[in-house]
Design a protein around this motif. Sequence first.
Motif, PDB file in Angstrom:
ATOM      1  N   ASP A 259     -23.326  47.542  22.272  1.00 31.04           N
ATOM      2  CA  ASP A 259     -23.645  48.970  22.210  1.00 31.04           C
ATOM      3  C   ASP A 259     -24.179  49.510  23.527  1.00 31.04           C
ATOM      4  OD1 ASP A 259     -26.021  47.627  22.147  1.00 31.04           O
ATOM      5  OD2 ASP A 259     -26.806  48.608  20.348  1.00 31.04           O
ATOM      6  N   ALA A 260     -24.369  48.643  24.531  1.00 26.91           N
ATOM      7  CA  ALA A 260     -24.758  49.115  25.859  1.00 26.91           C
ATOM      8  C   ALA A 260     -23.575  49.736  26.593  1.00 26.91           C
ATOM      9  CB  ALA A 260     -25.332  47.969  26.690  1.00 26.91           C
ATOM     10  N   LEU A 261     -22.347  49.417  26.156  1.00 28.62           N
ATOM     11  CA  LEU A 261     -21.135  49.957  26.777  1.00 28.62           C
ATOM     12  C   LEU A 261     -20.857  51.376  26.285  1.00 28.62           C
ATOM     13  CD1 LEU A 261     -18.678  46.917  26.582  1.00 28.62           C
ATOM     14  CD2 LEU A 261     -19.360  48.083  28.681  1.00 28.62           C
ATOM     15  N   PRO A 262     -20.145  52.171  27.073  1.00 29.68           N
ATOM     16  CA  PRO A 262     -19.704  53.489  26.577  1.00 29.68           C
ATOM     17  C   PRO A 262     -18.760  53.323  25.390  1.00 29.68           C
ATOM     18  CG  PRO A 262     -19.441  53.322  28.968  1.00 29.68           C
ATOM     19  CD  PRO A 262     -19.768  51.951  28.479  1.00 29.68           C
ATOM     20  N   THR A 263     -18.715  54.294  24.514  1.00 32.55           N
ATOM     21  CA  THR A 263     -17.859  54.223  23.317  1.00 32.55           C
ATOM     22  C   THR A 263     -16.376  54.251  23.668  1.00 32.55           C
ATOM     23  OG1 THR A 263     -18.076  56.622  23.101  1.00 32.55           O
ATOM     24  CG2 THR A 263     -19.580  55.263  21.791  1.00 32.55           C
ATOM     25  N   SER A 264     -16.034  54.571  24.907  1.00 32.75           N
ATOM     26  CA  SER A 264     -14.624  54.608  25.312  1.00 32.75           C
ATOM     27  C   SER A 264     -14.038  53.200  25.477  1.00 32.75           C
ATOM     28  CB  SER A 264     -14.483  55.370  26.640  1.00 32.75           C
ATOM     29  OG  SER A 264     -15.276  54.769  27.657  1.00 32.75           O
ATOM     30  N   TYR A 265     -14.886  52.180  25.506  1.00 34.61           N
ATOM     31  CA  TYR A 265     -14.403  50.810  25.678  1.00 34.61           C
ATOM     32  C   TYR A 265     -14.083  50.205  24.314  1.00 34.61           C
ATOM     33  CZ  TYR A 265     -15.487  50.631  30.647  1.00 34.61           C
ATOM     34  OH  TYR A 265     -15.485  50.851  32.009  1.00 34.61           O
ATOM     35  N   GLU A 266     -12.843  49.710  24.184  1.00 33.63           N
ATOM     36  CA  GLU A 266     -12.414  49.158  22.893  1.00 33.63           C
ATOM     37  C   GLU A 266     -13.191  47.900  22.521  1.00 33.63           C
ATOM     38  OE1 GLU A 266      -8.336  47.972  22.837  1.00 33.63           O
ATOM     39  OE2 GLU A 266      -8.720  46.120  23.951  1.00 33.63           O
ATOM     40  N   SER A 267     -13.716  47.184  23.505  1.00 34.40           N
ATOM     41  CA  SER A 267     -14.496  45.985  23.195  1.00 34.40           C
ATOM     42  C   SER A 267     -15.747  46.345  22.400  1.00 34.40           C
ATOM     43  CB  SER A 267     -14.888  45.238  24.477  1.00 34.40           C
ATOM     44  OG  SER A 267     -15.624  46.072  25.338  1.00 34.40           O
ATOM     45  N   ARG A 268     -16.307  47.526  22.675  1.00 37.99           N
ATOM     46  CA  ARG A 268     -17.470  47.966  21.902  1.00 37.99           C
ATOM     47  C   ARG A 268     -17.056  48.427  20.509  1.00 37.99           C
ATOM     48  NH1 ARG A 268     -22.017  52.784  22.926  1.00 37.99           N
ATOM     49  NH2 ARG A 268     -22.575  52.939  20.723  1.00 37.99           N
ATOM     50  N   THR A 269     -16.066  49.307  20.436  1.00 38.86           N
ATOM     51  CA  THR A 269     -15.662  49.845  19.127  1.00 38.86           C
ATOM     52  C   THR A 269     -15.126  48.752  18.218  1.00 38.86           C
ATOM     53  OG1 THR A 269     -13.502  50.437  20.070  1.00 38.86           O
ATOM     54  CG2 THR A 269     -15.196  52.149  20.046  1.00 38.86           C
ATOM     55  N   ASN A 270     -14.358  47.813  18.780  1.00 36.20           N
ATOM     56  CA  ASN A 270     -13.839  46.708  17.974  1.00 36.20           C
ATOM     57  C   ASN A 270     -14.956  45.793  17.480  1.00 36.20           C
ATOM     58  OD1 ASN A 270     -11.139  47.429  18.061  1.00 36.20           O
ATOM     59  ND2 ASN A 270     -10.717  46.248  19.912  1.00 36.20           N
ATOM     60  N   PHE A 271     -15.957  45.559  18.337  1.00 38.82           N
ATOM     61  CA  PHE A 271     -17.058  44.691  17.935  1.00 38.82           C
ATOM     62  C   PHE A 271     -17.881  45.340  16.822  1.00 38.82           C
ATOM     63  CE2 PHE A 271     -21.229  42.644  18.319  1.00 38.82           C
ATOM     64  CZ  PHE A 271     -20.849  41.304  18.307  1.00 38.82           C
ATOM     65  N   GLU A 272     -18.081  46.650  16.922  1.00 42.29           N
ATOM     66  CA  GLU A 272     -18.830  47.350  15.883  1.00 42.29           C
ATOM     67  C   GLU A 272     -18.077  47.316  14.550  1.00 42.29           C
ATOM     68  OE1 GLU A 272     -19.407  51.111  17.765  1.00 42.29           O
ATOM     69  OE2 GLU A 272     -21.328  50.531  18.662  1.00 42.29           O
ATOM     70  N   LYS A 273     -16.744  47.464  14.611  1.00 43.10           N
ATOM     71  CA  LYS A 273     -15.930  47.364  13.387  1.00 43.10           C
ATOM     72  C   LYS A 273     -15.978  45.937  12.825  1.00 43.10           C
ATOM     73  CE  LYS A 273     -12.590  50.938  14.741  1.00 43.10           C
ATOM     74  NZ  LYS A 273     -11.177  51.172  15.176  1.00 43.10           N
ATOM     75  N   PHE A 274     -15.918  44.949  13.720  1.00 40.66           N
ATOM     76  CA  PHE A 274     -15.976  43.549  13.302  1.00 40.66           C
ATOM     77  C   PHE A 274     -17.299  43.255  12.589  1.00 40.66           C
ATOM     78  CE2 PHE A 274     -17.777  39.408  14.562  1.00 40.66           C
ATOM     79  CZ  PHE A 274     -16.925  38.558  13.879  1.00 40.66           C
ATOM     80  N   GLU A 275     -18.405  43.702  13.185  1.00 38.83           N
ATOM     81  CA  GLU A 275     -19.716  43.469  12.569  1.00 38.83           C
ATOM     82  C   GLU A 275     -19.820  44.150  11.203  1.00 38.83           C
ATOM     83  OE1 GLU A 275     -23.305  42.621  15.571  1.00 38.83           O
ATOM     84  OE2 GLU A 275     -22.599  44.689  15.634  1.00 38.83           O
ATOM     85  N   LYS A 276     -19.351  45.375  11.138  1.00 40.29           N
ATOM     86  CA  LYS A 276     -19.452  46.140   9.890  1.00 40.29           C
ATOM     87  C   LYS A 276     -18.623  45.516   8.778  1.00 40.29           C
ATOM     88  CE  LYS A 276     -18.789  50.818   8.049  1.00 40.29           C
ATOM     89  NZ  LYS A 276     -18.346  52.205   8.355  1.00 40.29           N
ATOM     90  N   THR A 277     -17.459  44.975   9.112  1.00 45.72           N
ATOM     91  CA  THR A 277     -16.537  44.450   8.101  1.00 45.72           C
ATOM     92  C   THR A 277     -16.827  43.004   7.718  1.00 45.72           C
ATOM     93  OG1 THR A 277     -14.823  45.894   9.029  1.00 45.72           O
ATOM     94  CG2 THR A 277     -14.100  44.181   7.506  1.00 45.72           C
ATOM     95  N   PHE A 278     -17.125  42.171   8.709  1.00 48.94           N
ATOM     96  CA  PHE A 278     -17.160  40.732   8.445  1.00 48.94           C
ATOM     97  C   PHE A 278     -18.547  40.096   8.530  1.00 48.94           C
ATOM     98  CE2 PHE A 278     -12.837  41.620   9.985  1.00 48.94           C
ATOM     99  CZ  PHE A 278     -12.105  41.119   8.914  1.00 48.94           C
ATOM    100  N   GLN A 279     -19.542  40.819   8.975  1.00 46.75           N
ATOM    101  CA  GLN A 279     -20.869  40.227   9.066  1.00 46.75           C
ATOM    102  C   GLN A 279     -21.846  40.974   8.175  1.00 46.75           C
ATOM    103  OE1 GLN A 279     -21.904  39.990  13.271  1.00 46.75           O
ATOM    104  NE2 GLN A 279     -20.904  38.003  13.434  1.00 46.75           N
ATOM    105  N   ASP A 280     -22.562  40.229   7.360  1.00 46.53           N
ATOM    106  CA  ASP A 280     -23.561  40.836   6.483  1.00 46.53           C
ATOM    107  C   ASP A 280     -24.768  41.258   7.308  1.00 46.53           C
ATOM    108  OD1 ASP A 280     -21.988  40.336   4.269  1.00 46.53           O
ATOM    109  OD2 ASP A 280     -22.860  38.341   3.952  1.00 46.53           O
ATOM    110  N   SER A 281     -25.163  42.505   7.148  1.00 49.23           N
ATOM    111  CA  SER A 281     -26.342  42.981   7.869  1.00 49.23           C
ATOM    112  C   SER A 281     -27.581  42.292   7.304  1.00 49.23           C
ATOM    113  CB  SER A 281     -26.472  44.497   7.737  1.00 49.23           C
ATOM    114  OG  SER A 281     -26.595  44.858   6.378  1.00 49.23           O
ATOM    115  N   GLY A 282     -28.508  41.972   8.175  1.00 54.06           N
ATOM    116  CA  GLY A 282     -29.727  41.322   7.731  1.00 54.06           C
ATOM    117  C   GLY A 282     -29.600  39.831   7.511  1.00 54.06           C
TER     118      GLY A 282
END
Length: 716
Positions: A382-405
């Motif tokens: 999340d330190a990267l600008p939102t224009s970088y796909e590595s950030r947006t893809n990682f956020e989608k990956f965390e939301k879909t495949f990793q349980d928060s907490g």
Amino acid sequence: MKNLALFTYKYRKLVLIFWVALVLFFGFFALKLPSILSGSGFEYDGTYQEVEDVLGSEFDIPASSMILFFEKDEVAAQDKFFDYIEETLGNVESVKHTEVFTSPLASPELMKDNRAYAILSFNGSDDGITDNIENIRAQLTNNDLFSAGLTGGPIIEEDMSKAAQDDLVRAELIGIPIAILVLLFAFRGVIAALIPLITGFVSVVVAMGILYFTGEKVDLSIFVLNTSPMIGLALGIDFALLFVNRFREELVGKTTAEANKKTVLTSGRAIIFSGFCVLLGLVAMLFIQVGVFQSVAIGGVAVVFTSVLAAITFLPALLSILGPNINKLTLFKTKEKGTSSWHRFAAFVMKRPIIMAVLTTALLIIGALPVSNMNLVIPEADALPTSYESRTNFEKFEKTFQDSGTTTVPIIARTNKVAAESDSLNKLEGLIKELETDPLVSSVDSIFSATNMSAEELNTSLKVPEIKSQLEPAFKQLTSDNLALLQVQLHADGSSTDAKDWVRDWENKNTNLDLKIGGIPKFQQEIFDEIYNKIWYSLAFILISTYIVLFIAFRSVLIPLKAILMNIISLSCTFGIVVWLFQGGHLGSSPADIALMIPIFAFSIVFGLSMDYEVFLISRIYEIYQETGDNDKATLEGLISTSKIITSAAAIMIVITGAFAFTGIVPVQQMGVTVALAILIDATLVRMVLVPSLMKLLGDMNWWSPLPKRKRKVMH
């Protein structure tokens, strides 16, 4: 200093030729510096890294793993999605040094909610990972229905490097034109205004070239690309501003040689002490054995060294050649009639020292109040600008495949005998039972859960050749000689205090087996502990060494103490405002926690930079006090003569560093805002109000020292 002044004047052309040669030589390598910088710099030689090495060498779990993230449109058929994934993975595997470690085609749990991911491993040299990433990206084909993109640690680090280069260019395009305007306003002449900019450029180019050769020997973080030019350009311009201003003053009624000599003896001396204070602040970061602090310290030392060297050699040589021509191309003349606004302001402050000191201190304390709410984090995607796909893809990956907490902690358990032997299995089972009783542990994956057998059952089964052969794949995956791999699931976020406390406690706990703990919580715990344990050494070094340097410079007990205390107060106020701006979301963006390195960077860098103004101001006051012996007169005249130049120097520092607030990487934004704010507060409230107020109140006590006073003399 006298010999230096004579040398730079006598051999001025030779000195300039030498600097031109330095710029040409080091400039070539400065352009190549980005190619050797790597990573965020959050590397620490501890247990986390040891576990990562063991996971790679003994359990074939790749350290340099990349996530290939797939996504499909809701209207797209599932079988077509499978075909797309299969084709893409086939293309990716054709890239040299790339292997598909896990695939959603073989592991259904890697596919969920129209999304899927594969883990790619890189088995080439570290130098080739950039080309590897580009080659993989070239194999990805996206359309309206399906998309694939890279993310994960190596990708994020690579994008951080690219973003850092883009940010540097953006900051320079913003900062330098405004700095030129400030210089034109300060000097009111084109030639005089360009000289500080040239000096700053020269010092930064040479420093970046030196850093290239340094980076060939030691790992340097990508943050060097932002912090070093930020410090070097601001400091180089500041030093030159002070020097050029004094040179122009001395030219009135003096020859060029005399003006050069007096300027080197006064401003040159102040620059050396000022640079030494900045240097001490940066060296203090070397106590913390974390890559990013080591890198910024090394980069900072390089630019401070070249900035001071350029200011006391290149600059006097250049001015000796220009002489009175420095005043040519004047845009508009300064009105000398009447009392200047600086004189009126200085007189106002000096007449009301108690009121001004109390009001200023109250404002600084109020500004510091939010600092207690500061929440420090290690920068991630999340330190990267939102224009970088590595950030947006990682956020989608965390939301879909990793349980928060929740988080997974790998533990390497070392047994006295081979892990498959009965004694080792019994001890492993006992350890797992103990782990499962921990309230923070949700589950433990091990050889027992993989085979669905207890230690006793495994001991019996391993004696039967047919069953043993069936168990071998599980043992090969989860054990290696006398090592066993445990994957512990925790009910806590990887960066939480609970998770960090858990890994610290378990590593220090007495068990029947030797445990090495890894994972995100261990990484975070080691970084935070290293900083918290070593920061006190850094602070002590900065405070004690700065006091000694200022004591030597001014032969005073109180002035260094006063300078240090005011720096601490003004920095506390700065941090409080930064917390309010970023964590409170008052900059027009989403709330963001403060990057872990910002307070340390800011304290180490700004503590030294702000001493610039202390040294500039007190040097002039001290010079006048030596001649007159009158503290009030020296303070007033010193404030009047330096107010304009300190304000101009601060304005340039604020512009150069503040320009990084408009960049894309969040920690770099925070760094730019923090340094700019600190300089603004220091150059206005502290140097222009608080310092003269206290100088007035303390009177001749300012200059008390147990050492014999220097003889008062007028320098010729």
